[in-house]
Design a protein around this motif. Structure first.
Motif, short mmCIF file in Angstrom:
data_model
loop_
_atom_site.label_atom_id
_atom_site.label_comp_id
_atom_site.label_asym_id
_atom_site.label_seq_id
_atom_site.Cartn_x
_atom_site.Cartn_y
_atom_site.Cartn_z
N VAL A 1 0.86 -1.17 0.00
CA VAL A 1 0.00 0.00 0.00
C VAL A 1 0.90 1.23 0.00
CG1 VAL A 1 -1.80 1.25 1.24
CG2 VAL A 1 -1.79 -1.25 1.25
N GLU A 2 0.79 2.00 -1.03
CA GLU A 2 1.61 3.20 -1.18
C GLU A 2 1.10 4.31 -0.28
OE1 GLU A 2 4.31 3.39 -3.13
OE2 GLU A 2 4.06 1.34 -3.87
N TRP A 3 1.96 5.30 -0.03
CA TRP A 3 1.61 6.43 0.83
C TRP A 3 0.40 7.18 0.25
CZ3 TRP A 3 1.82 8.09 5.45
CH2 TRP A 3 1.60 9.42 5.75
N ASP B 1 -2.01 5.94 -1.47
CA ASP B 1 -3.19 5.13 -1.19
C ASP B 1 -3.67 5.34 0.24
OD1 ASP B 1 -3.09 4.07 -3.74
OD2 ASP B 1 -1.91 2.33 -3.11
N GLN B 2 -2.72 5.39 1.18
CA GLN B 2 -3.09 5.60 2.58
C GLN B 2 -3.72 6.98 2.77
OE1 GLN B 2 0.48 4.84 4.81
NE2 GLN B 2 0.16 2.62 4.79
N ALA C 1 -5.42 8.65 0.50
CA ALA C 1 -6.76 8.58 -0.10
C ALA C 1 -7.72 7.84 0.82
CB ALA C 1 -6.69 7.90 -1.45
N GLN C 2 -7.24 6.79 1.49
CA GLN C 2 -8.10 6.05 2.41
C GLN C 2 -8.44 6.88 3.64
OE1 GLN C 2 -6.00 2.41 3.19
NE2 GLN C 2 -6.34 1.62 1.12
#
Length: 169
Positions: A60-62, A64-65, A67-68
């Protein structure tokens, strides 16, 4: 059916509700919904793997984190619940109760197939927390007629169980 009378605690409670002395349409409805919930928890048949989740885990890329983190709170709770979902298998008592309850629908089918169909669809939708209104739209049924048939079917089942002196579980 005698063994199903022992499904409760000694004080006559099951879950959060007290057991009625005789079958009622509400209690029959609760048992049918519980039967479909138990059916959904049954182990799947052996065979080919279910579709999905064949790819290897990925990082999980930064981005992505981040965005989550911006997701709405309800979406975060739903995703957390899905990740923490434990696949608890039903007990033998729950399976016996499920079999007994689903047998009522088979017996109802010999009396009136329409009532059995409506009651089955309703119990399945209620167990999976799906919209009955959407079901009525999909099938082209009038909601008032749907609920009238369901109430008639549940009342018939309760009266039949009481007439046969089936123990309440």
């Amino acid at each position: 059916m005698e063994h199903l009378a022992n499904l409760t605690d000694d004080d006559g409670f099951i879950g959060d509700a007290a057991l009625p002395e005789h079958w009622t349409s509400d209690h029959v409805a609760r048992r049918l919904v519980d039967a479909f919930k138990t059916l959904d928890r049954m182990p799947r048949v052996r065979g080919p793997r279910q579709p999905g989740d064949h790819w290897p885990r990925h990082r999980v890329e930064w981005a992505d984190q981040l965005a989550q983190a911006e997701l709405p709170e309800s979406e975060k709770r739903e995703r957390a619940a899905w990740r923490n979902h434990a696949g608890l298998k039903p007990s033998s008592v729950e399976i016996t109760a499920m079999d007994t309850s689903l047998e009522w629908l088979r017996e109802l089918r010999s009396v009136d197939t329409g009532m059995a169909l409506v009651t089955s669809f309703w119990a399945l939708r209620a167990a999976r927390r799906r919209s009955v209104r959407a079901l009525c739209r999909e099938k082209g049924w009038a909601p008032h007629t749907f609920y009238r048939l369901r109430a008639k079917a549940l009342e018939h089942l309760a009266n039949d169980l009481n007439a046969r002196h089936i123990a309440v579980f």
